[in-house]
Design a protein around this motif. Structure first.
Motif, mmCIF file in Angstrom:
data_model
loop_
_atom_site.group_PDB
_atom_site.id
_atom_site.type_symbol
_atom_site.label_atom_id
_atom_site.label_comp_id
_atom_site.label_asym_id
_atom_site.label_seq_id
_atom_site.Cartn_x
_atom_site.Cartn_y
_atom_site.Cartn_z
ATOM 1 N N GLU A 114 19.576 -25.437 39.048
ATOM 2 C CA GLU A 114 20.530 -24.373 39.393
ATOM 3 C C GLU A 114 20.442 -23.993 40.869
ATOM 4 N N GLU A 115 19.236 -24.039 41.428
ATOM 5 C CA GLU A 115 19.113 -23.731 42.869
ATOM 6 C C GLU A 115 19.830 -24.801 43.693
ATOM 7 N N ILE A 116 19.724 -26.059 43.250
ATOM 8 C CA ILE A 116 20.452 -27.118 43.970
ATOM 9 C C ILE A 116 21.958 -26.861 43.823
ATOM 10 N N VAL A 179 10.946 -12.917 44.155
ATOM 11 C CA VAL A 179 11.818 -13.462 45.215
ATOM 12 C C VAL A 179 13.212 -13.783 44.651
ATOM 13 N N ASP A 180 13.269 -14.401 43.462
ATOM 14 C CA ASP A 180 14.594 -14.616 42.866
ATOM 15 C C ASP A 180 15.277 -13.278 42.572
ATOM 16 N N ARG A 181 14.493 -12.254 42.339
ATOM 17 C CA ARG A 181 15.088 -10.924 42.132
ATOM 18 C C ARG A 181 15.781 -10.448 43.413
ATOM 19 N N GLU A 208 23.390 -17.449 36.521
ATOM 20 C CA GLU A 208 22.267 -18.392 36.505
ATOM 21 C C GLU A 208 20.991 -17.727 37.009
ATOM 22 N N GLU A 209 21.167 -16.902 38.039
ATOM 23 C CA GLU A 209 20.019 -16.214 38.635
ATOM 24 C C GLU A 209 19.310 -15.333 37.603
ATOM 25 N N ALA A 210 20.078 -14.778 36.680
ATOM 26 C CA ALA A 210 19.481 -13.899 35.667
ATOM 27 C C ALA A 210 18.386 -14.642 34.901
ATOM 28 N N PHE A 211 18.597 -15.933 34.666
ATOM 29 C CA PHE A 211 17.563 -16.705 33.964
ATOM 30 C C PHE A 211 16.311 -16.856 34.838
ATOM 31 N N HIS A 212 16.513 -16.983 36.158
ATOM 32 C CA HIS A 212 15.369 -17.193 37.041
ATOM 33 C C HIS A 212 14.455 -15.969 37.032
ATOM 34 N N LEU A 213 15.049 -14.796 37.247
ATOM 35 C CA LEU A 213 14.177 -13.625 37.290
ATOM 36 C C LEU A 213 13.663 -13.261 35.917
#
Ligand SMILES: [Fe+2]
Ligand SMILES: [Fe+2]
Length: 397
Positions: A114-116, A179-181, A208-213
């Motif tokens: 997802e970051e890519i 950091v993702d937050r 997508e970011e919600a999954f990271h944090l």
């Protein structure tokens, strides 16, 4: 297996992406199940939502934007965002060599892919909208390297946290939690952007970011519940990543943030709520501070919750906002984790004990030999089905 497939081709930029992938040496299993394309939200409001152009139609093309200064500022906003996305994959690329549980592999693979995709999204905007300078900046995004991961590289990443080492899974979960937050906050500020390609990018990225944090928070909870990593070590990793993340909100009294607001590019994180509450005209000198404090409150809540799983007297705490700052009014000043000012010489010794130490890394290596240092958890039933849901939610009917 190549990471990139099914992708909408744009110019020769794709070749740079492939070179970057092989240069950083990341091998990601399962990538064939991931749809690697830009996603644009079709459901954004049509009018500019804040700042001096409020009420006018959002700008779809760069030529509609009134001044060159404004265009330059948008260009920078886009490539700085993109820089963080690729950097995080460079930082995390080694983790898959040694995973505690299948769930952790899934989380890290999904986050890296997802970051890519987020980096790709920013490059798509740069190449589609910013002409030659956009193409140059999109290429530079793949030429810079996270410094600690590639010490010999010529150009470091643009922001401090994205040059730090993410050496192990405790680093990874602290990084994704803290950091993702910050990433969530930055994207939240971009979501009402007056330039519609950025506004339309933010929604899918935020989902997508919600999954990271969430993974970060969950990973730290699983670590704390397993009770194998000493609280003092956890605290030093918190000191490292929370202080780095606080810097990501930028300088106090930032003119970039002020103009970003005036021009309707980057709002307060809680803009919608603030407007509902009648706070229409913020102190434009204090925007970064305002957002940083919202972040601070959110992280303080997380630390409080984690403490509820720690049985002993020794608890985790938020490092003070003055501690270990490289940006803003407390930058490079000798404050301890409680916000007390120290003598410089005393601080130089102290700081080595307040951040993760070589002994911590050695002990962690030992602890990690038994995967039960972090509680296991079940994989979701449908690993990649969420992608379809994001597309459905944002692409409209
Ligand atoms: Fe991201
Ligand atoms: Fe992220």
């Amino acid at each position: 297996m190549e990471i990139i497939r099914n992708i909408q081709k744009f110019d020769d930029w794709m070749d740079y992406l492939k070179d970057w992938q092989s240069d950083i040496g990341v091998k990601i299993e399962d990538s064939e199940n991931f749809i690697m394309t830009p996603i644009y939200d079709n459901t954004i409001p049509p009018e500019i939502e804040f700042g001096d152009f409020k009420g006018q139609p959002k700008w779809d093309r760069i030529t509609q934007i009134p001044t060159q200064n404004m265009r330059d500022s948008l260009l920078a906003l886009t490539f700085v965002q993109g820089d963080t996305e690729f950097a995080s994959v460079e930082q995390q690329r080694r983790l898959l060599e040694n995973v505690p549980h299948d769930y952790d592999r899934y989380a890290a693979v999904r986050i890296m892919l997802e970051e890519i995709r987020h980096g790709l999204q920013m490059c798509h905007i740069l190449v589609e909208h910013f002409g030659t300078s956009g193409k140059v900046e999109a290429r530079k995004l793949l030429e810079r390297r996270a410094r600690e991961a590639f010490p010999e590289a010529k150009n470091p990443r643009l922001l401090g946290a994205f040059n730090e080492a993410v050496d192990n899974w405790l680093d990874f979960y602290a990084y994704t939690c803290f950091v993702d937050r910050d990433g969530k906050f930055q994207l939240g500020m971009l979501k009402p952007c007056g330039f519609s390609p950025l506004a339309r990018s933010a929604g899918p990225m935020l989902r997508e970011e919600a999954f990271h944090l969430g993974s970060g928070n969950d990973g730290l909870t699983r670590i704390v519940k397993a009770g194998q990593v000493p609280v003092a070590i956890l605290q030093r990793f918190f000191n490292k990543w929370i202080s780095c993340a606080m810097d990501l909100f930028g300088k106090d009294e930032s003119s970039t943030a002020e103009w970003g607001y005036v021009w309707g590019f980057k709002a307060r994180f809680d803009e919608e709520q603030q407007r509902k509450d009648g706070n229409l005209d913020p102190d434009r000198k204090e925007l970064n501070h305002h957002n940083r404090m919202l972040y601070h409150v959110e992280v303080a809540d997380i630390v409080k919750r984690l403490n509820s799983f720690i049985p002993g007297e020794e608890k985790l705490f938020m490092p003070h906002e003055k501690f270990h700052r490289a940006i803003g009014r407390y930058a490079n000043q000798p404050y301890d984790v409680h916000g007390n000012l120290m003598e410089q010489a005393e601080y130089d010794k102290y700081i080595k004990t307040a951040l993760p130490t070589p002994q911590d890394y050695a002990l962690l290596k030992d602890i990690f030999k038994n995967p039960n240092w972090i509680a296991d958890r079940a994989l979701p039933k449908d690993l990649w089905g969420y992608q379809e849901n994001i597309r459905k939610a944002t692409l409209g009917k």
